[in-house]
Design a protein around this motif. Structure first.
Motif: not given
Length: 222
Positions: A123-127
């Protein structure tokens, strides 16, 4: 019996190969100091339980569905499932973690001295990314991950994850060790016990010594 001179090089090669194949086991903890006194002996890893006493609970863990508490200085929480939680992982060379990230939370730059890592974002957005060694000119390999994306961090490389989204993020990662260990760079360098000489760190990081002392005071209390 006389040995033919032409066979000597082959004998030497065979001897070298025998030493190459008889390598030491990989370290399974930070260090394992040799000792002659057998009182209080530890081993590289764990002793093995009598197979007759092994049951299903030795291979079981429950709780990775529970979110970790991200109310901390870095805004993330790592729930570890290694040999400490599942004794049956002993000698298997694998472990697992769940990582929860608050919005803008991070898993700060760190390294695993005993294992590579493969991370999948749920879930979500990661760098995310890692930096290669000095010999490879410290190249940054980084990507933005979305749910279902996978990224690999090679063993020993400094790496990180940052939640760049506005909602919490969840990731799971497998590691190629029953106890991969973790070295968080800032905590290790500025929070060591006892502290590293501030003058040494000031020159190494091109900082004023007073700034180093402030960082040591900050990380030394974590």
């Amino acid at each position: 019996m006389r040995v033919s001179q032409s066979l000597i090089p082959f004998a030497i090669i065979a001897l070298v190969l025998s030493f190459v194949n008889a390598y030491d086991p990989s370290p399974l903890q930070d260090f394992c100091v040799a000792i002659d006194d057998l009182k209080g002996v530890f081993v590289n890893g764990r002793f093995c339980k009598d197979p007759e006493r092994v049951d299903a609970k030795d291979f079981f863990f429950s709780g990775l569905n529970v979110p970790g508490n991200t109310n901390n200085q870095v805004g993330s929480n790592v729930t570890t499932v290694n040999v400490d939680q599942i004794p049956g992982l002993n000698t298997m060379g694998i472990s697992l973690v769940r990582i929860d990230y608050a919005p803008h939370g991070q898993n700060p730059p760190h390294t695993h001295p005993r294992g590579s890592e493969i991370l999948v974002l749920v879930e979500g957005t990661l760098y995310v990314g890692f930096v290669s060694s000095n010999q490879d000119n410290n190249r940054l390999f980084a990507k933005v991950l979305h749910p279902g994306d996978v990224f690999v961090f090679p063993i020993g490389m400094i790496h990180f994850q940052l939640n760049i989204g506005k909602i919490p993020a969840i990731a799971f990662a497998g590691l190629s060790s029953q106890n991969a260990g973790v070295i968080t760079i800032a905590n290790t360098v500025f929070g060591s016990n006892p502290p590293i000489y501030p003058e040494l760190l000031a020159r190494a990081f091109q900082l004023d010594a007073n700034v180093v002392k402030e960082l040591q005071a900050k990380f030394g209390s974590i």
